[in-house]
Design a protein around this motif. Structure first.
Motif, PDB file in Angstrom:
ATOM      1  N   PRO A  89       0.811  -1.190   0.029  1.00 25.35           N
ATOM      2  CA  PRO A  89       0.053   0.134   0.032  1.00 25.35           C
ATOM      3  C   PRO A  89       1.070   1.145   0.208  1.00 25.35           C
ATOM      4  CG  PRO A  89      -0.305  -1.119   2.012  1.00 25.35           C
ATOM      5  CD  PRO A  89       0.518  -2.043   1.103  1.00 25.35           C
ATOM      6  N   ALA A  90       1.912   1.281   0.698  1.00 28.96           N
ATOM      7  CA  ALA A  90       2.975   2.476   0.590  1.00 28.96           C
ATOM      8  C   ALA A  90       3.295   2.773  -0.695  1.00 28.96           C
ATOM      9  CB  ALA A  90       3.984   2.430   1.777  1.00 28.96           C
ATOM     10  N   LEU A  91       3.730   1.730  -1.420  1.00 30.85           N
ATOM     11  CA  LEU A  91       4.114   1.915  -2.786  1.00 30.85           C
ATOM     12  C   LEU A  91       3.007   2.370  -3.661  1.00 30.85           C
ATOM     13  CD1 LEU A  91       6.504   1.457  -4.831  1.00 30.85           C
ATOM     14  CD2 LEU A  91       5.686  -0.505  -5.499  1.00 30.85           C
ATOM     15  N   ASP A  93       0.485   4.193  -2.825  1.00 31.34           N
ATOM     16  CA  ASP A  93       0.063   5.339  -2.461  1.00 31.34           C
ATOM     17  C   ASP A  93       1.029   6.553  -3.068  1.00 31.34           C
ATOM     18  OD1 ASP A  93      -1.970   4.750  -0.831  1.00 31.34           O
ATOM     19  OD2 ASP A  93      -0.901   4.890   1.116  1.00 31.34           O
ATOM     20  N   ALA A  94       2.350   5.981  -3.074  1.00 35.10           N
ATOM     21  CA  ALA A  94       3.566   6.941  -3.691  1.00 35.10           C
ATOM     22  C   ALA A  94       3.222   7.192  -5.122  1.00 35.10           C
ATOM     23  CB  ALA A  94       4.648   6.448  -3.279  1.00 35.10           C
ATOM     24  N   LEU A  95       2.781   5.975  -5.862  1.00 35.94           N
ATOM     25  CA  LEU A  95       2.718   6.068  -7.372  1.00 35.94           C
ATOM     26  C   LEU A  95       1.401   6.757  -7.583  1.00 35.94           C
ATOM     27  CD1 LEU A  95       3.486   2.466  -8.335  1.00 35.94           C
ATOM     28  CD2 LEU A  95       4.903   4.754  -8.463  1.00 35.94           C
ATOM     29  N   ASN A  96       0.443   6.773  -6.899  1.00 35.73           N
ATOM     30  CA  ASN A  96      -0.999   7.453  -6.913  1.00 35.73           C
ATOM     31  C   ASN A  96      -0.532   9.037  -6.731  1.00 35.73           C
ATOM     32  OD1 ASN A  96      -2.533   5.178  -7.666  1.00 35.73           O
ATOM     33  ND2 ASN A  96      -3.170   4.873  -5.475  1.00 35.73           N
ATOM     34  N   SER A  97       0.185   9.337  -5.805  1.00 33.62           N
ATOM     35  CA  SER A  97       0.492  10.635  -5.589  1.00 33.62           C
ATOM     36  C   SER A  97       1.102  11.399  -6.610  1.00 33.62           C
ATOM     37  CB  SER A  97       1.248  10.764  -4.293  1.00 33.62           C
ATOM     38  OG  SER A  97       1.825  12.196  -3.933  1.00 33.62           O
ATOM     39  N   VAL A  98       2.276  10.620  -7.283  1.00 34.17           N
ATOM     40  CA  VAL A  98       2.970  11.019  -8.414  1.00 34.17           C
ATOM     41  C   VAL A  98       2.004  11.502  -9.604  1.00 34.17           C
ATOM     42  CG1 VAL A  98       4.458  10.639 -10.405  1.00 34.17           C
ATOM     43  CG2 VAL A  98       5.193  10.235  -8.011  1.00 34.17           C
ATOM     44  N   ASP A 319       9.554   9.686 -13.090  1.00 35.98           N
ATOM     45  CA  ASP A 319       9.156  10.361 -11.750  1.00 35.98           C
ATOM     46  C   ASP A 319       8.556   8.908 -11.006  1.00 35.98           C
ATOM     47  OD1 ASP A 319       9.774  13.099 -11.959  1.00 35.98           O
ATOM     48  OD2 ASP A 319       7.968  13.542 -12.545  1.00 35.98           O
ATOM     49  N   LEU A 320       7.832   8.207 -11.856  1.00 34.47           N
ATOM     50  CA  LEU A 320       7.098   6.919 -11.119  1.00 34.47           C
ATOM     51  C   LEU A 320       8.313   6.111 -10.680  1.00 34.47           C
ATOM     52  CD1 LEU A 320       4.243   6.170 -13.591  1.00 34.47           C
ATOM     53  CD2 LEU A 320       3.968   6.876 -11.163  1.00 34.47           C
ATOM     54  N   ALA A 321       9.144   5.839 -11.313  1.00 30.67           N
ATOM     55  CA  ALA A 321      10.508   5.079 -10.918  1.00 30.67           C
ATOM     56  C   ALA A 321      11.162   5.684  -9.664  1.00 30.67           C
ATOM     57  CB  ALA A 321      11.426   4.760 -12.089  1.00 30.67           C
ATOM     58  N   MET A 322      11.392   6.792  -9.767  1.00 29.95           N
ATOM     59  CA  MET A 322      11.976   7.336  -8.933  1.00 29.95           C
ATOM     60  C   MET A 322      11.348   7.533  -7.307  1.00 29.95           C
ATOM     61  SD  MET A 322      14.901   8.173 -10.039  1.00 29.95           S
ATOM     62  CE  MET A 322      14.644   6.859 -10.804  1.00 29.95           C
ATOM     63  N   ALA A 323       9.872   7.601  -7.550  1.00 32.75           N
ATOM     64  CA  ALA A 323       9.118   7.272  -6.494  1.00 32.75           C
ATOM     65  C   ALA A 323       8.905   5.981  -6.024  1.00 32.75           C
ATOM     66  CB  ALA A 323       7.615   7.832  -6.700  1.00 32.75           C
ATOM     67  N   ALA A 324       8.878   5.071  -6.924  1.00 31.14           N
ATOM     68  CA  ALA A 324       8.995   3.677  -6.331  1.00 31.14           C
ATOM     69  C   ALA A 324       9.981   3.346  -5.532  1.00 31.14           C
ATOM     70  CB  ALA A 324       8.739   2.975  -7.732  1.00 31.14           C
ATOM     71  N   GLU A 330      11.831   3.413   2.105  1.00 29.59           N
ATOM     72  CA  GLU A 330      11.157   3.794   3.401  1.00 29.59           C
ATOM     73  C   GLU A 330      10.524   2.501   3.804  1.00 29.59           C
ATOM     74  OE1 GLU A 330       9.471   5.488   6.519  1.00 29.59           O
ATOM     75  OE2 GLU A 330      10.962   6.622   4.812  1.00 29.59           O
ATOM     76  N   VAL A 331       9.738   1.503   3.052  1.00 32.70           N
ATOM     77  CA  VAL A 331       9.207   0.490   3.525  1.00 32.70           C
ATOM     78  C   VAL A 331      10.358  -0.587   4.205  1.00 32.70           C
ATOM     79  CG1 VAL A 331       7.787  -1.864   2.996  1.00 32.70           C
ATOM     80  CG2 VAL A 331       7.166   0.470   2.003  1.00 32.70           C
ATOM     81  N   ILE A 332      11.358  -0.850   3.429  1.00 34.67           N
ATOM     82  CA  ILE A 332      12.510  -1.361   3.837  1.00 34.67           C
ATOM     83  C   ILE A 332      12.979  -0.935   5.478  1.00 34.67           C
ATOM     84  CG2 ILE A 332      14.869  -2.152   3.509  1.00 34.67           C
ATOM     85  CD1 ILE A 332      14.345  -2.439   0.724  1.00 34.67           C
ATOM     86  N   GLU A 333      13.078   0.029   5.601  1.00 35.14           N
ATOM     87  CA  GLU A 333      13.638   0.817   6.769  1.00 35.14           C
ATOM     88  C   GLU A 333      12.306   0.605   7.773  1.00 35.14           C
ATOM     89  OE1 GLU A 333      17.134   3.745   7.123  1.00 35.14           O
ATOM     90  OE2 GLU A 333      15.581   4.611   5.991  1.00 35.14           O
ATOM     91  N   SER A 334      11.363   1.339   7.703  1.00 36.28           N
ATOM     92  CA  SER A 334      10.239   1.368   8.538  1.00 36.28           C
ATOM     93  C   SER A 334       9.652  -0.010   9.026  1.00 36.28           C
ATOM     94  CB  SER A 334       9.066   2.091   7.835  1.00 36.28           C
ATOM     95  OG  SER A 334       8.526   1.539   6.842  1.00 36.28           O
ATOM     96  N   GLU A 335       9.887  -1.135   8.196  1.00 37.44           N
ATOM     97  CA  GLU A 335       9.321  -2.441   8.604  1.00 37.44           C
ATOM     98  C   GLU A 335      10.297  -3.195   9.071  1.00 37.44           C
ATOM     99  OE1 GLU A 335       6.510  -3.956   5.581  1.00 37.44           O
ATOM    100  OE2 GLU A 335       5.486  -2.336   5.557  1.00 37.44           O
ATOM    101  N   GLY A 336      11.599  -2.815   9.094  1.00 42.24           N
ATOM    102  CA  GLY A 336      12.752  -3.548   9.606  1.00 42.24           C
ATOM    103  C   GLY A 336      12.935  -4.749   8.553  1.00 42.24           C
ATOM    104  N   LEU A 337      12.738  -4.549   7.290  1.00 38.89           N
ATOM    105  CA  LEU A 337      12.914  -5.797   6.558  1.00 38.89           C
ATOM    106  C   LEU A 337      14.452  -6.371   6.438  1.00 38.89           C
ATOM    107  CD1 LEU A 337      10.237  -5.101   3.918  1.00 38.89           C
ATOM    108  CD2 LEU A 337       9.966  -6.227   5.832  1.00 38.89           C
ATOM    109  N   ILE A 338      15.261  -5.585   6.578  1.00 37.30           N
ATOM    110  CA  ILE A 338      16.659  -6.154   6.472  1.00 37.30           C
ATOM    111  C   ILE A 338      17.041  -7.291   7.803  1.00 37.30           C
ATOM    112  CG2 ILE A 338      18.983  -5.651   6.553  1.00 37.30           C
ATOM    113  CD1 ILE A 338      18.327  -3.174   5.022  1.00 37.30           C
TER     114      ILE A 338
END
Length: 477
Positions: A89-91, A93-98, A319-324, A330-338
């Protein structure tokens, strides 16, 4: 014309409505016939032969839903593209925003703020590098790295490893360690030198000519999940510095948390001159790749104002690629995926290592984080050995289909072999998999591997069917 008049014209255009959902519903029954008629018929035949033609219609996170509504656990994740899962969903939202922002995309005679922000964010993870060049794909990143290395060093040679996979365009194909991808495509880029993986003596010999611009290597090889020896990558970096060659890490599949570190190269404390990333950076929606490099290399390429566009790619900084890319990081960091990839990967590796002790057909287990290979090999017992030998005589690596097909049909787990004529089943699940998913994986593999040790049995009956198909195909050729 005033801005108000322009807005009125654009609002009239927006009345047109193209319903993709309706189109998909209307034409779903033609999915495979369209591909067979207009695209790759051989791929359709493969899917139908092995029973993978279930018609996936939806993807959520680590799961796929087929036309019958059945849920599958996806351990391919689009060959590693869906690191944060499908349709996050975060992705979205970012693409829809662009799309909703009417941004002045790809002006070309301007620079993109989103591209600058993504470059800044990426270099924050890799602080010893200074510059970023964006591409449309991992293959394009390889092509750029070849050009950058040649320009920066004034040399033409590129060293790569056997069993390597760096892409399929001509420069990348010239660094491909599997001959099946090269066959029939004519002369490749000159000056490319293949050496064995994990062989520092061979690398020393190749670099000692002082004609080599760069050594390009996957920290963990994707075709087979081949692991470097503990001192290999550090030794390779030292040799590159000794002979003036650039050390380039292809992290297209291994990067962005896949192995439990942001970059796989971090496991061995190495700092390359260039790092290549793609796949997961796209979020699975908008293709994007990147070359992260040292300043002195970048400035050798873009050395003067009249060379400002000496290398580029029309859509690379869209712009879509950069936003993606920004949303994915952001998802990798905020969700601690590493950290999560390191933890779930350690659990799965331990489970598969235990299976290797119980089952003689499991030769070895290797990997880091959520890049795992389970290698199968010739058994000791006579009955199993005879069946194995029969299959292998028909087609090298065929046994692994006796694992992946029942995983798919009986346990709803999508996995595949790590390469052509390979005996390793590779796992590249999304980094978002849960403990419940790990239970699912362990149960499924344990059951299928156990079945493969029963001769005669359903698995070996499947083997006979596959062998018959392979023999018919060979006769047709």
């Amino acid at each position: 014309m005033t801005n108000t008049a322009i807005d009125e014209i654009l609002s009239q255009r927006s009345d047109a409505h193209f319903d993709i959902a309706a189109l998909l519903a209307e034409r779903e029954s033609e999915r495979y016939s369209l591909h067979a008629r207009h695209m790759n018929e051989m791929m359709v035949r493969v899917l139908q032969t092995i029973g993978f033609d279930v018609g996936f219609r939806q993807g959520k996170g680590q799961y796929l839903i087929d036309r019958a509504g059945d849920r599958y656990l996806d351990l391919l994740s689009g060959w590693g593209v869906f690191g944060i899962g499908r349709n996050h969903p975060a992705l979205r939202d970012a693409l829809n925003s662009v799309l909703a922002s009417d941004l002045p995309n790809l002006v070309q005679m301007d620079v993109s703020l989103l591209a600058g922000l993504l470059a800044e964010r990426l270099l924050g993870f890799v602080p010893y590098l200074d510059k970023v060049f964006f591409t449309n794909s991992g293959t394009e990143a390889i092509e750029a790295a070849i050009k950058f290395a040649r320009r920066a060093t004034g040399r033409s040679g590129i060293v790569y490893c056997d069993h390597a996979f760096h892409g399929l365009s001509y420069g990348a194909l010239s660094l491909n360690g599997d001959p099946i991808f090269r066959e029939g495509f004519g002369a490749l880029v000159p000056g490319c030198v293949q050496i064995p993986f994990n062989d520092l003596a061979a690398l020393d010999k190749a670099l000692s000519t002082r004609e080599i611009a760069a050594f390009i290597v996957e920290p963990i090889q994707g075709k087979g999940v081949n692991m470097p020896d503990d001192l290999y990558l550090r030794g390779a970096q030292a040799l590159c510095r000794k002979y003036g060659s650039l050390f380039v890490a292809d992290e297209i599949q291994t990067g962005l948390g896949r192995t439990g570190k942001f970059l796989a190269i971090e496991h061995w404390g190495v700092e390359p001159d260039m790092v290549l990333i793609a796949k997961t950076l796209s979020g699975g929606h908008v293709p994007v790749g990147a070359v992260l490099t040292r300043k002195h290399i970048f400035e050798k390429v873009f050395s003067r104002m009249d060379r400002a566009v000496v290398h580029g790619s029309t859509f690379a900084k869209n712009d879509l690629a950069m936003a993606a890319g920004l949303a994915t990081l952001e998802v990798i960091e905020s969700e601690g995926l590493i950290r999560k990839a390191a933890q779930t990967g350690a659990r799965l590796l331990a489970s598969f290592e235990a299976m290797a002790e119980r089952y003689e057909l499991v030769k070895s287990v290797r990997g880091k984080g959520l890049m795992i290979g389970i290698e199968f090999g010739a058994p000791r017992s006579l009955k199993l050995k005879a069946s194995w030998t029969l299959l292998e005589s028909v087609s090298a690596g065929l046994f692994c289909q006796l694992i992946t097909i029942p995983l798919f049909k009986d346990h709803k787990v999508l996995a595949q072999v790590a390469g052509h004529a390979n005996h390793t089943v590779k796992l590249l699940p999304s980094l978002v998999i849960t403990d419940a998913d790990c239970d699912w994986i362990e149960r499924a593999f344990d059951a299928v591997i156990a079945d493969s040790h029963r001769v005669p049995g359903a698995v070996w009956s499947l083997g006979k069917t596959l062998a018959d198909h392979a023999l018919k195909a060979r006769a047709a050729r």
